[in-house]
Enzyme design. Structure first.
Site, short mmCIF file in Angstrom:
data_model
loop_
_atom_site.label_atom_id
_atom_site.label_comp_id
_atom_site.label_asym_id
_atom_site.label_seq_id
_atom_site.Cartn_x
_atom_site.Cartn_y
_atom_site.Cartn_z
N HIS A 83 -7.07 0.53 5.74
CA HIS A 83 -5.92 -0.35 5.96
C HIS A 83 -5.52 -0.40 7.43
CE1 HIS A 83 -4.26 -1.24 1.71
NE2 HIS A 83 -5.54 -0.96 1.64
N ASP A 84 -5.84 0.65 8.17
CA ASP A 84 -5.58 0.57 9.61
C ASP A 84 -6.56 -0.41 10.25
OD1 ASP A 84 -4.55 1.12 12.16
OD2 ASP A 84 -6.06 2.66 12.51
#
Ligand code: HEM
Length: 340
Positions: A83-84
């Site tokens: 998700h980063d």
């Protein structure tokens, strides 16, 4: 869960052999794909070799302690890295607590993301030993690897380092994350936007061999159109089990179910046999079986040696998405991961 119990019995040997084979295969594949390294924007293995020699050992030590105490962290930290990277690149923007405008972590797709405290603990220690040297983005990437590798005799994949941290975090950018209800074409499009191909999509989806999903990510498949109609792409026996855990009411939406019901804590690639048997949990998992090319890759990756090698290669590609480095003269090393 203790390390001994994860690795205990004949299963340990099997995974060790599979891991070793994957390492050898991974090195062969790496040598064959030097082109990827040619486009490297400034990352390197062991980037902190001289600037902070204890950096990787510190990440590994704290991550291992925390995963030993709470095995659920392995899935959380792996997902945190994904998700980063998919939102504005692997720049630790997901960690920022800035509130105006709303930040990434407050956005719907990040509602169940966790592992932030592990990153904080590692950063606090590294700021004591090597102040201002190790980026939060690299800590995320290393912790994801070490959390998953905790089950194995050695690291499951190599992590390039040298990322720097970004200055901003915008909830409005999280639309780059693929939806659990995405069909095959939407998944391909989402990955292509990041420079990843169908092979990467199938290999990285293998992350769903560990971890949990909220009932709200599954119930649309169980009660289609708010009826008892089950998604025809879902095994009816599994659907019945899931219905008992996720009844069709809002109060169950935050309950969780295992992404891989067979071996939820083992990073073992049974994800792919689940897919073959219509037992992938999410609609996005089942979607991989709706395309002939993807099915061929799924069938291939049921071989754990091939899965580990493919996963390692694709994680390396994912870890390079829009990185900020000294080479492109972007980003900084944050003193605290939550503050720009
Ligand atoms: C292919 C597109 C993907 C979609 C649509 C997707 C979607 C999801 C969803 C909906 C959940 C459950 C969240 C919840 O309900 O609380 C989840 C969990 C998870 N995802 Fe993915 N994901 C994808 C790819 C990936 C990738 C590439 C990785 C890592 C490389 C990853 C790692 C994980 C992990 C480890 C979990 C479990 C998290 C935990 O136990 O806390 N996913 N994913």
């Amino acid at each position: 869960m203790r390390r001994q119990s994860v690795c205990g019995g004949a299963g340990w040997w099997w995974r060790a052999v599979a891991w070793w084979g994957a390492v050898v295969l991974g090195h062969l594949v790496s040598r064959g794909s030097a082109g990827l390294l040619d486009t490297n924007p400034g990352l390197a293995y062991n980037f902190y070799r001289t600037s902070c020699p204890s950096a990787e050992a510190t990440v590994k030590s704290i991550t291992s302690q925390q995963v030993a105490a709470n095995p659920a962290l392995a899935g959380r930290l792996l997902r945190l890295h994904f998700h980063d990277c998919f939102v504005q690149g692997c720049d630790a923007s997901i960690l920022l607590d800035t509130t105006t405008p709303p930040n990434e972590k407050s956005a719907g797709p990040n509602g169940s993301v966790g592992g932030y405290e592990v990153i904080d603990a590692i950063k606090t220690q590294l700021e004591k030993t090597c102040p201002g040297v190790v980026s939060c983005a690299d800590i995320i990437a290393l912790a994801a690897r070490d959390a998953v590798s905790y089950q194995f005799p050695s690291s499951l994949w190599q992590v390039e380092t040298g990322r720097r941290d970004g200055p901003s975090s915008l909830a409005s950018n999280t639309g780059a994350l693929p939806s659990f209800s995405a069909g095959f074409n939407a998944l391909v499009q989402s990955f292509a936007t990041q420079g990843l191909d169908v092979g990467d999509l199938v290999a990285l989806s293998g992350a769903h061999t560990i971890g949990k999903a909220s009932c709200s990510s599954v119930t649309p498949r169980l009660y289609q159109g708010n009826t008892t109609n089950v998604d025809p792409l879902l095994d009816p026996t599994l659907a019945t089990v899931l219905m008992s855990k996720c009844p069709n009411n809002p109060s169950s939406s935050s309950s969780t179910v295992d992404l891989d019901g067979n071996t939820p804590f083992k990073f073992d690639g049974t994800y792919y046999t689940n897919l073959q048997n219509k037992r992938g949990l999410l609609a996005s998992d089942a979607a991989l079986m709706q395309n002939a090319a993807a099915v061929t890759i799924v069938n291939d990756l049921t071989n754990p040696i091939k899965f580990y090698a493919a996963f390692a290669m694709s994680m390396k590609k994912m870890g390079r998405i829009n990185v900020l480095t000294t080479k492109n003269n972007k980003g900084k090393i944050r003193a605290q991961c939550r503050a720009p």
